[in-house]
Write a protein that holds these residues in place. Structure first.
Motif, mmCIF file in Angstrom:
data_model
loop_
_atom_site.group_PDB
_atom_site.id
_atom_site.type_symbol
_atom_site.label_atom_id
_atom_site.label_comp_id
_atom_site.label_asym_id
_atom_site.label_seq_id
_atom_site.Cartn_x
_atom_site.Cartn_y
_atom_site.Cartn_z
ATOM 1 N N SER A 1 1.008 -0.998 0.158
ATOM 2 C CA SER A 1 0.268 0.194 0.314
ATOM 3 C C SER A 1 0.628 0.823 0.572
ATOM 4 O O SER A 1 0.072 2.694 0.248
ATOM 5 C CB SER A 1 -1.244 -0.333 1.031
ATOM 6 N N ALA B 1 1.514 3.243 -2.242
ATOM 7 C CA ALA B 1 1.194 4.398 -3.244
ATOM 8 C C ALA B 1 1.535 4.629 -4.292
ATOM 9 O O ALA B 1 1.157 5.903 -5.120
ATOM 10 C CB ALA B 1 0.024 4.739 -2.540
ATOM 11 N N LEU C 1 0.191 5.032 -7.811
ATOM 12 C CA LEU C 1 -0.700 5.718 -8.104
ATOM 13 C C LEU C 1 -0.218 7.278 -8.241
ATOM 14 O O LEU C 1 -1.052 7.983 -9.132
ATOM 15 C CB LEU C 1 -1.756 5.532 -6.710
ATOM 16 N N PRO D 1 -1.557 7.563 -12.334
ATOM 17 C CA PRO D 1 -2.297 7.743 -11.687
ATOM 18 C C PRO D 1 -3.700 6.751 -12.925
ATOM 19 O O PRO D 1 -5.381 7.291 -11.675
ATOM 20 C CB PRO D 1 -2.665 9.532 -11.708
ATOM 21 N N GLU D 2 -3.672 6.961 -13.824
ATOM 22 C CA GLU D 2 -4.225 6.763 -14.786
ATOM 23 C C GLU D 2 -4.505 5.326 -14.864
ATOM 24 O O GLU D 2 -5.478 4.937 -15.279
ATOM 25 C CB GLU D 2 -4.929 7.580 -15.721
ATOM 26 N N ASP E 1 -4.523 2.420 -9.206
ATOM 27 C CA ASP E 1 -5.714 2.501 -7.959
ATOM 28 C C ASP E 1 -5.017 1.852 -6.860
ATOM 29 O O ASP E 1 -4.937 0.520 -6.925
ATOM 30 C CB ASP E 1 -7.182 3.013 -7.632
ATOM 31 N N ASP F 1 -7.554 -0.959 -3.915
ATOM 32 C CA ASP F 1 -9.247 -1.025 -3.181
ATOM 33 C C ASP F 1 -9.458 -0.070 -1.681
ATOM 34 O O ASP F 1 -8.605 -0.102 -1.200
ATOM 35 C CB ASP F 1 -9.109 -2.768 -3.397
ATOM 36 N N ALA G 1 -2.996 -2.452 -4.600
ATOM 37 C CA ALA G 1 -3.067 -2.078 -5.681
ATOM 38 C C ALA G 1 -4.201 -2.973 -6.585
ATOM 39 O O ALA G 1 -3.719 -4.210 -6.637
ATOM 40 C CB ALA G 1 -2.003 -1.040 -6.296
ATOM 41 N N LEU H 1 -6.421 0.126 -13.566
ATOM 42 C CA LEU H 1 -8.024 0.620 -14.072
ATOM 43 C C LEU H 1 -8.381 0.245 -15.008
ATOM 44 O O LEU H 1 -7.719 -0.130 -15.815
ATOM 45 C CB LEU H 1 -7.596 2.261 -13.820
#
Ligand code: SF4
Length: 87
Positions: free
Chosen positions: A27, A29, A32, A36-37, A40, A42, A47, A50
């Motif tokens: 986690s 991150a 991200l 970022p596209e 993400d 959960d 992770a 998307l």
């Protein structure tokens, strides 16, 4: 399992496959932030990938490189591993 968790997922517009190894994701991150596209977290903080348009390949590979636990695997569509680098 969400998209890309423990199995490869693809996107018609981007010539790579992405897989997140759930057990390795801590986690952090950073993925991200770099893409970022594409990534993400959960509800458990793991992770996933998307749907919809992803970031470009460079950003996706940089996101994978930024992962402190090498939880993100990126391959081209022929199955050549782009990250992590093979020794
Ligand atoms: S950077 Fe790695 S550890 Fe952090 S959320 Fe993304 S996949 Fe998980």
């Amino acid at each position: 399992m969400l998209n890309g968790q423990n199995s490869f997922t693809t996107n018609p517009k981007t010539p790579v496959k992405i897989k997140i190894i759930n057990d390795l994701c801590i986690s952090a991150a950073t993925c991200l932030i770099k893409a970022p596209e594409t990534f993400d977290l959960d509800s458990d903080g793991i992770a996933y990938v998307l749907t919809g348009d992803w970031d470009d390949v460079k950003s996706i590979v940089e996101a994978a490189m930024s992962c402190p636990t090498t939880a993100i695997i990126v391959e081209d569509l022929k199955g050549n591993v782009l990250w992590p680098l093979q020794s």
